[in-house]
Design a protein around this motif. Structure first.
Motif, PDB file in Angstrom:
ATOM      1  N   ALA A   1       0.824  -1.212   0.000  1.00 51.66           N
ATOM      2  CA  ALA A   1       0.000   0.000   0.000  1.00 51.66           C
ATOM      3  C   ALA A   1       0.856   1.259   0.000  1.00 51.66           C
ATOM      4  O   ALA A   1       0.490   2.271  -0.594  1.00 51.66           O
ATOM      5  CB  ALA A   1      -0.922  -0.011   1.219  1.00 51.66           C
ATOM      6  N   LEU A   2       1.991   1.223   0.682  1.00 51.27           N
ATOM      7  CA  LEU A   2       2.795   2.433   0.851  1.00 51.27           C
ATOM      8  C   LEU A   2       4.098   2.396   0.063  1.00 51.27           C
ATOM      9  O   LEU A   2       4.786   3.420  -0.040  1.00 51.27           O
ATOM     10  CB  LEU A   2       3.095   2.654   2.334  1.00 51.27           C
ATOM     11  N   GLY A   3       4.447   1.225  -0.469  1.00 47.86           N
ATOM     12  CA  GLY A   3       5.663   1.131  -1.267  1.00 47.86           C
ATOM     13  C   GLY A   3       6.948   1.278  -0.465  1.00 47.86           C
ATOM     14  O   GLY A   3       7.978   1.670  -1.003  1.00 47.86           O
ATOM     15  N   VAL A   4       6.900   0.990   0.836  1.00 50.45           N
ATOM     16  CA  VAL A   4       8.104   1.072   1.668  1.00 50.45           C
ATOM     17  C   VAL A   4       8.160  -0.141   2.600  1.00 50.45           C
ATOM     18  O   VAL A   4       7.157  -0.833   2.800  1.00 50.45           O
ATOM     19  CB  VAL A   4       8.136   2.353   2.557  1.00 50.45           C
ATOM     20  N   THR A   5       9.349  -0.390   3.137  1.00 55.12           N
ATOM     21  CA  THR A   5       9.499  -1.423   4.154  1.00 55.12           C
ATOM     22  C   THR A   5       9.109  -0.829   5.491  1.00 55.12           C
ATOM     23  O   THR A   5       9.574   0.264   5.846  1.00 55.12           O
ATOM     24  CB  THR A   5      10.954  -1.920   4.204  1.00 55.12           C
ATOM     25  N   ARG A   6       8.242  -1.511   6.223  1.00 52.20           N
ATOM     26  CA  ARG A   6       7.804  -1.008   7.520  1.00 52.20           C
ATOM     27  C   ARG A   6       8.029  -2.063   8.594  1.00 52.20           C
ATOM     28  O   ARG A   6       8.308  -3.217   8.309  1.00 52.20           O
ATOM     29  CB  ARG A   6       6.327  -0.610   7.462  1.00 52.20           C
ATOM     30  N   ARG A   7       7.913  -1.609   9.842  1.00 49.96           N
ATOM     31  CA  ARG A   7       8.170  -2.472  10.983  1.00 49.96           C
ATOM     32  C   ARG A   7       6.922  -2.543  11.843  1.00 49.96           C
ATOM     33  O   ARG A   7       6.166  -1.565  11.926  1.00 49.96           O
ATOM     34  CB  ARG A   7       9.323  -1.873  11.790  1.00 49.96           C
ATOM     35  N   LEU A   8       6.686  -3.674  12.495  1.00 50.69           N
ATOM     36  CA  LEU A   8       5.603  -3.755  13.486  1.00 50.69           C
ATOM     37  C   LEU A   8       6.017  -4.669  14.621  1.00 50.69           C
ATOM     38  O   LEU A   8       6.929  -5.487  14.476  1.00 50.69           O
ATOM     39  CB  LEU A   8       4.290  -4.199  12.840  1.00 50.69           C
TER      40      LEU A   8
END
Lengths: 374, 374
Positions: free
Chosen positions: A146-153
């Motif tokens: 959805a955002l085109g980036v690597t994210r963390r959770l």
């Protein structure tokens, strides 16, 4: 962030002070400064070594605004107060607001850091590390389509969770505030320890808690842009985070097994996404929620427009402190719910827009979630 | 700690600044301050809003000691420097050493916090978040029987690790420094991203990395007491941490599948425990190790006394920076190894006692571990 017993923490501080002294053998020795010092009777003394500073104040909303500190002949500024809980504070040193440099326990996030002090109670509180079974916290990196980036959770799994077993768990999606990141609910928020304690005391259903990162790479500012940002997070949550969790973890996938809650910015998100998607979430919590747009917000307005459907929600839990700057907005939402006859719980508590309030709200709301007969 | 691309991080900062402005509508608006500002050519400008401060300096070992900053007519102090890497720094504001209050990226631990700035390279470096498969970081709480307290540790599992599969992995026990805690190797140290990148490039064997908490609740100071503390950590590691890991994770349990490495205090621990227990660890790494007691340390002396046995180790990797205050101690250890004819690798690198050096050492040493033909 450390989570240690008070004794262990005091020993640590002592340990690192002595080691610092050993490493600094060649430098001139400044007076030893302990800050904050928590006294046995619950008073806390804040100190700052600043012989050349001209004015030092303590900033802490829980003591109602800035307090001037006093300087002694060694150049140590200090102030003593009494309040039992875990608090954040900063100093202003000649007009520059910053952390307490003597205190290693710092709350970090995407905004300015603050220092943390814990005034312990005589017996363990709901957020304290107790000798009970502990769940595990998992940190994942994922590609957000959805955002085109690597994210963390961050993900909390309860004690006894075992991917090899057949049991499936309900999931609470727990969102952070504008100053926080995905680690804050487990570091300063102690969500994992709060759940560990509730589960040990059989006060809550075993659940998985998912703490995504709430900021999105999109510009905020005007209300249109804010809606874009809010929609971007919703796209990430529904399109990337939930599918990731439901493929990696043994979870139940029906709306009655999904809850969404959040604080401040995250409370605005949990309201809009939760009330906008009753087909996905049947339990919604809003802690000191940023809902100042309640009268123009489309998902909330749509929810309010159909009270019969709205009343199929299993829980709508709204909490706000009496001294919170968002109280009026939350009261407005509650008034609209009452006007429409939509079931909800409104918890008007002591406190302001700060973590002592939000830890309590999680501890109060979590026992209500996923219960079959409530 | 956040690990984001540079663009995402800049957007985040912008986002939170605009939100802070929105929340502070009623307060007088101070000049907007961006600090640190990383310019496209790699220069970094540090700023501080402090109209009432009298002297502000930047403290950063990588620019060789304190540098005075200059104040403009708006009360903003600034200084511009050039250095590409991830760095930690503090300010001294009228003599009080503290973090950069405008920068939310803070290194925390058991000592005073410091601010962090990343000067990105034109193409991703070995520690950067790349679009490659990512491992998972796990946070566990456990009861340490050896120490009688609840402790926390971090565990990295490589991409593709699946407890339901039969594959078993070797384990690197990776120890932190005296100012750090068990989260520092993955936050500021980026051990997880370094391993992700090495594995994506097929430069290292898939391994599990265990990052325990290295401080122990025991008094440090005299050399006798230091030995007690050191022994206490060894008891926790061997008696509690290793059994926990070997019961919870799919790991190989032979000495050839166990490595131990650490930085500074952790390098002292990895040397004493690793060289003292060749039956447990056949790969030992010491980064800027605190080995000033090498001539009196019993496990190290015993190791040195039997070169034939010592040479059964698969790897003894020692790294130290040319400007490190522990260089002499490390050179003394290396001289003793050479005198005895004990195989080792000594990496004398640029740099001082700081994280830019330790990230590189992990990236250099990890590819050597657990390889069948090296």
């Amino acid at each position: 962030m450390l989570s240690l017993t008070r004794g262990a923490f005091a020993l640590l501080i002592f340990l690192c002070l002595t080691q610092q002294l050993a490493l600094a053998q060649r430098r001139p020795q400044p007076p030893a400064v302990v800050s904050p010092e928590v006294h046995p009777d619950g008073r806390v003394t804040f100190r700052l070594l600043g012989p050349e500073a001209h004015e030092v104040t303590l900033n802490a909303s829980w003591v109602k605004g800035p307090k001037n500190m006093a300087k002694d002949e060694k150049g140590i500024w200090s102030l003593t107060i009494v309040e039992p809980d875990i608090y954040n504070y900063t100093y202003s040193i000649d007009g520059v607001r910053t952390i307490d440099p003597h205190n290693p326990w710092v709350k970090t996030g995407v905004r300015a850091a603050s220092s943390t002090v814990e005034v312990p109670a005589s017996s363990p509180l709901f957020y304290d590390l107790r000798k009970v079974p502990h769940g595990e916290v998992h940190i994942h990196y994922y590609e957000s389509k959805a955002l085109g980036v690597t994210r963390r959770l961050h993900v909390y799994t309860p004690p006894g969770y075992d991917p090899a077993k057949n049991q499936r768990y309900p999931v609470l999606y727990l969102l952070h505030g504008a100053g926080d990141d995905d680690s804050t609910w487990t570091s300063i928020g102690r969500a994992n320890l709060i759940l560990d304690n509730l589960l040990a005391d059989r006060k809550a259903e075993p659940m998985i808690v998912v703490m995504p990162f709430g900021h999105t790479p999109a510009r905020a500012g005007s209300s249109v842009e804010r809606q874009v940002t809010s929609q971007a997070f919703e796209n990430d949550l529904l399109g990337d985070v939930i599918p990731l969790i439901e493929s990696k973890y043994r979870v139940r996938k029906d709306a009655a097994s999904r809850a969404i809650a959040g604080l401040s910015m995250g409370g605005g998100q949990s309201s809009r996404i939760g009330l906008g998607h009753p087909e996905l979430f049947q339990w919604v919590g809003a802690f000191s929620a940023a809902v100042r747009d309640v009268e123009t917000n489309k998902p909330i307005q749509k929810f309010l427009s159909d009270p019969k459907k709205a009343n199929q929600l299993k829980l709508l839990w709204i909490g706000c402190g009496k001294d919170d700057f968002l109280l009026d907005a939350n009261k407005k939402l509650v008034a609209l719910l009452e006007e429409k006859g939509i079931h909800h719980t409104f918890r008007l508590s002591e406190g302001d827009h700060s973590w002592p309030v939000w830890r309590r709200y999680l501890n109060e709301m979590a026992p209500l979630l996923f219960a079959k007969r409530r």
